[in-house]
Design a protein around this motif. Structure first.
Motif, short mmCIF file in Angstrom:
data_model
loop_
_atom_site.label_atom_id
_atom_site.label_comp_id
_atom_site.label_asym_id
_atom_site.label_seq_id
_atom_site.Cartn_x
_atom_site.Cartn_y
_atom_site.Cartn_z
N MET A 1 99.14 -49.60 -7.61
CA MET A 1 100.56 -49.83 -7.35
C MET A 1 100.81 -51.26 -6.88
O MET A 1 101.79 -51.90 -7.29
N LEU A 2 99.93 -51.78 -6.05
CA LEU A 2 100.09 -53.15 -5.58
C LEU A 2 99.96 -54.14 -6.73
O LEU A 2 100.71 -55.12 -6.81
N ARG A 3 99.02 -53.88 -7.63
CA ARG A 3 98.89 -54.77 -8.80
C ARG A 3 100.13 -54.70 -9.68
O ARG A 3 100.59 -55.71 -10.21
N MET A 4 100.68 -53.50 -9.82
CA MET A 4 101.88 -53.37 -10.65
C MET A 4 103.07 -54.09 -10.02
O MET A 4 103.87 -54.71 -10.72
N LEU A 5 103.20 -54.02 -8.70
CA LEU A 5 104.29 -54.72 -8.03
C LEU A 5 104.15 -56.23 -8.23
O LEU A 5 105.15 -56.93 -8.43
N GLY A 6 102.93 -56.73 -8.16
CA GLY A 6 102.72 -58.15 -8.38
C GLY A 6 103.00 -58.56 -9.82
O GLY A 6 103.66 -59.57 -10.07
N ASP A 7 102.51 -57.77 -10.75
CA ASP A 7 102.72 -58.10 -12.17
C ASP A 7 104.19 -57.97 -12.56
O ASP A 7 104.67 -58.68 -13.45
N GLY A 8 104.91 -57.06 -11.91
CA GLY A 8 106.29 -56.80 -12.30
C GLY A 8 107.30 -57.79 -11.77
O GLY A 8 108.43 -57.85 -12.25
N MET A 9 106.92 -58.59 -10.78
CA MET A 9 107.86 -59.56 -10.20
C MET A 9 107.86 -60.84 -11.04
O MET A 9 107.10 -61.77 -10.79
N ALA A 10 108.72 -60.83 -12.06
CA ALA A 10 108.73 -61.94 -13.01
C ALA A 10 110.08 -62.62 -13.15
O ALA A 10 110.17 -63.66 -13.78
N SER A 11 111.14 -62.04 -12.58
CA SER A 11 112.47 -62.62 -12.77
C SER A 11 113.39 -62.17 -11.64
O SER A 11 113.03 -61.33 -10.80
N THR A 12 114.60 -62.71 -11.64
CA THR A 12 115.59 -62.33 -10.63
C THR A 12 115.99 -60.87 -10.78
O THR A 12 116.23 -60.18 -9.77
N ASP A 13 116.06 -60.36 -12.00
CA ASP A 13 116.37 -58.94 -12.20
C ASP A 13 115.31 -58.05 -11.57
O ASP A 13 115.63 -57.00 -11.00
N ASP A 14 114.06 -58.45 -11.68
CA ASP A 14 112.98 -57.68 -11.04
C ASP A 14 113.11 -57.73 -9.52
O ASP A 14 112.82 -56.73 -8.84
N TRP A 15 113.53 -58.87 -8.99
CA TRP A 15 113.74 -58.96 -7.54
C TRP A 15 114.84 -58.01 -7.09
O TRP A 15 114.73 -57.38 -6.04
N LYS A 16 115.90 -57.87 -7.88
CA LYS A 16 116.98 -56.96 -7.51
C LYS A 16 116.47 -55.51 -7.46
O LYS A 16 116.90 -54.74 -6.60
N VAL A 17 115.56 -55.17 -8.37
CA VAL A 17 114.98 -53.83 -8.35
C VAL A 17 114.15 -53.63 -7.09
O VAL A 17 114.25 -52.59 -6.41
N LEU A 18 113.34 -54.61 -6.76
CA LEU A 18 112.52 -54.51 -5.55
C LEU A 18 113.38 -54.46 -4.29
O LEU A 18 113.10 -53.70 -3.35
#
Length: 379
Positions: free
Chosen positions: A93-110
């Motif tokens: 899960m931690l690796r997926m959170l790191g890989d998934g943070m690629a844009s501002t839209d991803d930040w909004k999800v987080l």
């Protein structure tokens, strides 16, 4: 093939998650990276069912008729799992959170799920789990590469105060990662917003963080003095950390109206660190000629998760020493009046200029001329 129904089901979820564009000629809206990743992991698991993630992703997708693209999939179930494979699931899960943070839209999800607050608390409770801590630092590195995420974390989540608490203990092997993350903040964050909201407090906190990371309690000092010069590998590692710290200090010195006293502490710690490492450097040797494509040069910001913890090999310790001296001297010159560190660095800068020549160290040549002029005036 037996996997056909499962594959069709995954692609149907993907189709339903894509809203049709208003204009038929427009491309489809970009999905958040987290949604894309969970579907890719699910497809991979279908064809490799022995992978531990296959039953988890299959259960997750079969439990809901459609995907919520505004959510982080499997966040709580994997991060706080109580199964026998909880450690493996948490790491995934931690690796997926790191890989998934690629844009501002991803930040909004987080941000919607307060994900950073969750992993920050997990970091503090995992002092004896270096793998978890490394994964969370990689998430933070990717977060601080995004201007909106970085600024929001500093202003609303007190990121710099949190970092100050973490580096207050012995950072150990994490020192390089922390310095790169702090450099990300200096380069990426909206400094106008930070100054308007906090005044100089964000700069002062960042200076304290850098000072803690450069405090002279490194590996070399912990050894007996008779063993310091031969410990080449330890000196190389510490030299790379100081090189990164000097770069952060230089960026701090370029901030307008930064209070001198904070920068003085950073400079003092850095010069102490430098003096600590100098017995392991052979100053009588000539530095190596510069290589046009040297794979061991210092990485430039913003620093992402890949390579965050890598300590570059110090191919030329003397050359690295000279670069550090030059950078720290520039920091000292940004202060309003002279310091003991400035005097110490000026002598070393003149020595460095004598070793490499005028063309290779123009700053050192200027300093040499000014020193000679000052001596003439004094006499």
């Amino acid at each position: 093939m037996h996997e056909t129904p499962q594959v069709i089901y995954v692609f149907r979820l993907l189709k339903n998650a894509l809203d049709p564009p208003a204009n038929a000629n427009d491309p489809p809206r970009r999905l958040p990276t987290f949604t894309t990743l969970i579907l890719l992991h699910a497809l991979r698991g279908i064809f490799y069912p022995s992978n531990f993630i296959y039953p988890r992703t299959a259960r997750f997708l079969l439990q809901r008729p459609e995907l919520d693209v505004s959510d982080v999939p499997m966040l709580f179930g994997m991060l706080y799992s109580s199964s026998d494979d909880w450690k493996k699931e948490r790491g995934w899960m931690l690796r997926m959170l790191g890989d998934g943070m690629a844009s501002t839209d991803d930040w909004k999800v987080l941000k919607r799920r307060h994900t950073w607050d969750l992993v920050a608390s997990l970091f503090q409770s995992s002092k004896n789990d270096p793998a978890v801590r490394a994964g969370i630092l990689e998430i933070l590195a990717n977060l601080t590469c995004n201007p909106q995420a970085c600024t929001s974390l500093v202003l609303k989540s007190s990121l710099l105060s949190w970092i100050e608490m973490q580096v207050g203990d012995n950072p150990g092997k994490e020192a390089m990662a922390w310095l790169r993350i702090l450099e990300n903040v200096l380069v990426v964050a909206d400094t106008f917003k930070l100054r308007r909201a906090t005044g100089d407090q964000w700069c002062l906190t960042l200076c304290r963080c850098v000072s803690s990371l450069l405090r002279s309690k490194g590996t070399v000092r912990s050894l007996p003095s008779v063993f310091r010069p031969p410990v080449t590998c330890l000196v190389d590692k510490e030299m790379a950390i100081l090189h990164q710290g000097a770069a952060v200090a230089l960026r701090l010195s370029l901030i307008p109206d930064l209070p001198d006293h904070s920068l003085r502490v950073v400079l003092s710690r850095a010069t102490e660190y430098l003096q600590l490492l100098e017995p392991g450097i052979e100053l009588h040797r000539s530095p190596r000629p510069a290589e046009p494509k040297n794979p061991h040069v210092r990485a430039l910001p913003p620093h992402r998760a890949q390579g965050l913890h890598d300590v570059p090999e110090t191919v030329d310790p003397l050359g690295t020493w000279g670069e550090i001296v030059e950078v720290l001297w520039r920091v000292a010159m940004s202060l309003d009046d002279g310091t003991h560190a400035w005097a110490m660095l000026t002598t070393r800068l003149v020595v460095w200029r004598a070793l490499v020549g005028e063309e290779a160290c123009q700053v050192g040549e200027w300093a040499r001329k000014e020193v000679v002029l000052a001596l003439r005036v004094a006499t």
